[in-house]
Motif scaffolding. Structure first.
Motif, PDB file in Angstrom:
ATOM      1  N   ARG A 142      -1.979  -2.688  -4.018  1.00 43.47           N
ATOM      2  CA  ARG A 142      -1.541  -3.644  -5.025  1.00 43.47           C
ATOM      3  C   ARG A 142      -1.373  -5.022  -4.389  1.00 43.47           C
ATOM      4  NH1 ARG A 142       1.347   1.102  -6.584  1.00 43.47           N
ATOM      5  NH2 ARG A 142       1.275   1.518  -8.834  1.00 43.47           N
ATOM      6  N   ALA A 143      -1.620  -6.071  -5.183  1.00 44.15           N
ATOM      7  CA  ALA A 143      -1.319  -7.438  -4.777  1.00 44.15           C
ATOM      8  C   ALA A 143       0.119  -7.751  -5.158  1.00 44.15           C
ATOM      9  CB  ALA A 143      -2.275  -8.419  -5.446  1.00 44.15           C
ATOM     10  N   ILE A 144       0.903  -8.276  -4.217  1.00 40.34           N
ATOM     11  CA  ILE A 144       2.315  -8.557  -4.468  1.00 40.34           C
ATOM     12  C   ILE A 144       2.481  -9.489  -5.665  1.00 40.34           C
ATOM     13  CG2 ILE A 144       4.352  -9.715  -3.523  1.00 40.34           C
ATOM     14  CD1 ILE A 144       4.018  -7.006  -2.346  1.00 40.34           C
ATOM     15  N   SER A 145       1.596 -10.447  -5.805  1.00 44.26           N
ATOM     16  CA  SER A 145       1.717 -11.425  -6.889  1.00 44.26           C
ATOM     17  C   SER A 145       1.284 -10.872  -8.242  1.00 44.26           C
ATOM     18  CB  SER A 145       0.884 -12.666  -6.565  1.00 44.26           C
ATOM     19  OG  SER A 145      -0.488 -12.326  -6.455  1.00 44.26           O
ATOM     20  N   GLN A 146       0.672  -9.681  -8.249  1.00 42.95           N
ATOM     21  CA  GLN A 146       0.183  -9.096  -9.500  1.00 42.95           C
ATOM     22  C   GLN A 146       0.502  -7.602  -9.521  1.00 42.95           C
ATOM     23  OE1 GLN A 146      -3.974 -10.116  -9.546  1.00 42.95           O
ATOM     24  NE2 GLN A 146      -3.592 -12.261 -10.029  1.00 42.95           N
ATOM     25  N   MET A 147       1.773  -7.273  -9.386  1.00 39.99           N
ATOM     26  CA  MET A 147       2.178  -5.878  -9.284  1.00 39.99           C
ATOM     27  C   MET A 147       1.916  -5.093 -10.559  1.00 39.99           C
ATOM     28  SD  MET A 147       3.356  -5.234  -6.224  1.00 39.99           S
ATOM     29  CE  MET A 147       4.504  -3.873  -6.333  1.00 39.99           C
ATOM     30  N   ASP A 148       1.885  -5.781 -11.707  1.00 42.44           N
ATOM     31  CA  ASP A 148       1.683  -5.080 -12.973  1.00 42.44           C
ATOM     32  C   ASP A 148       0.219  -4.748 -13.236  1.00 42.44           C
ATOM     33  OD1 ASP A 148       4.380  -5.061 -13.600  1.00 42.44           O
ATOM     34  OD2 ASP A 148       4.295  -7.062 -14.499  1.00 42.44           O
ATOM     35  N   HIS A 149      -0.693  -5.262 -12.421  1.00 39.07           N
ATOM     36  CA  HIS A 149      -2.105  -4.942 -12.591  1.00 39.07           C
ATOM     37  C   HIS A 149      -2.391  -3.540 -12.044  1.00 39.07           C
ATOM     38  CE1 HIS A 149      -3.925  -9.195 -13.245  1.00 39.07           C
ATOM     39  NE2 HIS A 149      -2.729  -9.108 -13.773  1.00 39.07           N
ATOM     40  N   PRO A 150      -3.381  -2.841 -12.575  1.00 40.31           N
ATOM     41  CA  PRO A 150      -3.726  -1.515 -12.036  1.00 40.31           C
ATOM     42  C   PRO A 150      -4.090  -1.606 -10.554  1.00 40.31           C
ATOM     43  CG  PRO A 150      -4.803  -1.878 -14.147  1.00 40.31           C
ATOM     44  CD  PRO A 150      -4.211  -3.189 -13.747  1.00 40.31           C
ATOM     45  N   PRO A 151      -3.615  -0.682  -9.739  1.00 37.01           N
ATOM     46  CA  PRO A 151      -3.925  -0.734  -8.309  1.00 37.01           C
ATOM     47  C   PRO A 151      -5.358  -0.326  -8.013  1.00 37.01           C
ATOM     48  CG  PRO A 151      -2.700   1.260  -8.801  1.00 37.01           C
ATOM     49  CD  PRO A 151      -2.755   0.464 -10.078  1.00 37.01           C
ATOM     50  N   ALA A 203      -0.183   3.988   7.362  1.00 36.01           N
ATOM     51  CA  ALA A 203      -1.040   2.913   6.858  1.00 36.01           C
ATOM     52  C   ALA A 203      -0.484   1.582   7.335  1.00 36.01           C
ATOM     53  CB  ALA A 203      -1.117   2.936   5.331  1.00 36.01           C
ATOM     54  N   GLU A 204      -1.371   0.649   7.625  1.00 36.30           N
ATOM     55  CA  GLU A 204      -0.977  -0.678   8.069  1.00 36.30           C
ATOM     56  C   GLU A 204      -2.022  -1.672   7.604  1.00 36.30           C
ATOM     57  OE1 GLU A 204       1.804  -3.158   9.696  1.00 36.30           O
ATOM     58  OE2 GLU A 204       1.913  -0.962   9.756  1.00 36.30           O
ATOM     59  N   VAL A 227       0.850  -1.192   0.000  1.00 39.59           N
ATOM     60  CA  VAL A 227       0.000   0.000   0.000  1.00 39.59           C
ATOM     61  C   VAL A 227       0.879   1.233   0.000  1.00 39.59           C
ATOM     62  CG1 VAL A 227      -1.742   1.316   1.275  1.00 39.59           C
ATOM     63  CG2 VAL A 227      -1.882  -1.172   1.218  1.00 39.59           C
ATOM     64  N   THR A 228       0.539   2.188  -0.856  1.00 37.08           N
ATOM     65  CA  THR A 228       1.187   3.496  -0.834  1.00 37.08           C
ATOM     66  C   THR A 228       0.128   4.555  -0.540  1.00 37.08           C
ATOM     67  OG1 THR A 228       0.904   3.905  -3.211  1.00 37.08           O
ATOM     68  CG2 THR A 228       2.901   2.750  -2.524  1.00 37.08           C
ATOM     69  N   GLY A 229       0.537   5.601   0.151  1.00 37.78           N
ATOM     70  CA  GLY A 229      -0.345   6.729   0.439  1.00 37.78           C
ATOM     71  C   GLY A 229       0.375   8.017   0.114  1.00 37.78           C
TER      72      GLY A 229
END
Length: 299
Positions: free
Chosen positions: A198-207, A223-224, A187-189
């Protein structure tokens, strides 16, 4: 019961960041006077100060890498990776970075927040390198690897990211980066109040985008991601902002179809004072009359 185990002045200036090792035995704190201070925690010996080290530039963020090396990112896009001192208490020592095996690198874009790379990340880490995730000044999420040794503060290595994911949805600088403890999400904020999941296993997918916090006030401060455990597909996302609001959201769904269900926004109470009720206008008297002679005022 909650017990206070340490109360000490860590530095002569503001502490701007801190990072814990995976086992919780070490903590490193960076300060506004360009130092990193090391503490060791033990159930037997308690809390021990392991000394400090001077950083060649003002530190901005700190985190432990996936090989338990400490990574410190500084102004001017400088990054330093080092091995923390051993657990022998030596409160008066000022460590030399070279003695701690420091390696130096200049990043393509300055890192604003750091996180270790989860073990669930699809690719293996390179040999003899410290790998970490960073959100950068160009609003991207990047994966970096700093080789161990062979560099100095005067001649840092020029690094390009191993992988990078643009975040055009962020209209302002990122402020927060965190990964879930189960390695499923990152997660980014940002200062714009926006969170990207984002899902770690699908980083190239749109967040997945989630706009919660007030961008005028300053956006996201923390964030946590907390997994529910027990094989549950639901995780909790806790976020805080400069607006003084704490949100608890739920991440629901399989990795291929993420959805975030936030609670309905609650407006902060108004700080404006209540307006007093308007006083009735005074009754106009006809010419030549007074309150005593006016018909409506006679008793």
């Amino acid at each position: 019961a909650l017990t206070l185990t340490l109360r000490a002045k860590v530095a002569g200036s503001k502490v701007t960041g801190a990072a814990f090792s995976d086992d919780g035995a070490l903590v490193a704190a960076i300060t506004a006077d360009s130092q990193v201070v090391f503490y060791h925690f033990s159930e037997v010996a308690g809390v021990s100060l392991l000394g400090a080290a001077d950083i060649p530039a003002l530190p901005v963020s700190v985190a432990f890498s996936d090989v338990s090396r400490l990574v410190i990112c500084c102004e001017m896009s400088l990054a330093v990776a080092l091995s923390p001192p051993n657990a022998k208490p030596d409160s008066g020592s000022l460590h030399d970075l070279d003695a701690l095996g420091a390696a130096y690198a200049t990043l393509k874009s300055g890192a604003l927040a750091l996180s270790a790379v989860p073990i669930t990340y699809p690719t293996d880490p390179p040999a003899s390198a410290s790998r970490f995730l960073a959100v950068c000044a160009d609003r991207s999420l990047a994966l970096y690897s700093i080789p161990h040794g062979g560099t100095s503060a005067a001649s840092p290595a020029n690094l390009s990211p191993d992988a990078a994911w643009a975040s055009p949805a962020h209209s302002k600088a990122p402020t927060v980066l965190t990964c879930s403890s189960d390695g499923r999400f990152v997660v980014t904020g940002g200062a714009d109040g926006l969170l990207l999941l984002r899902a770690i296993s699908q980083m190239d997918h749109p967040p997945t985008e989630l706009l919660l916090h007030d961008s005028v006030a300053g956006g996201v401060t923390g964030a946590e991601v907390i997994p529910q455990g027990g094989g549950s597909a639901i995780s909790m996302l806790l976020t805080t902002g400069v607006d003084g609001v704490l949100y608890v959201s739920h991440i629901v769904g399989a990795l291929g179809s993420l959805s975030v269900a936030p609670p309905p926004p609650r407006r902060a109470p108004s700080r404006c004072p209540r307006r007093r009720a308007a006083r009735p206008k005074a009754e106009k008297m006809p010419p030549g009359c007074s309150r005593r002679t006016h018909p409506k005022r006679r008793g």
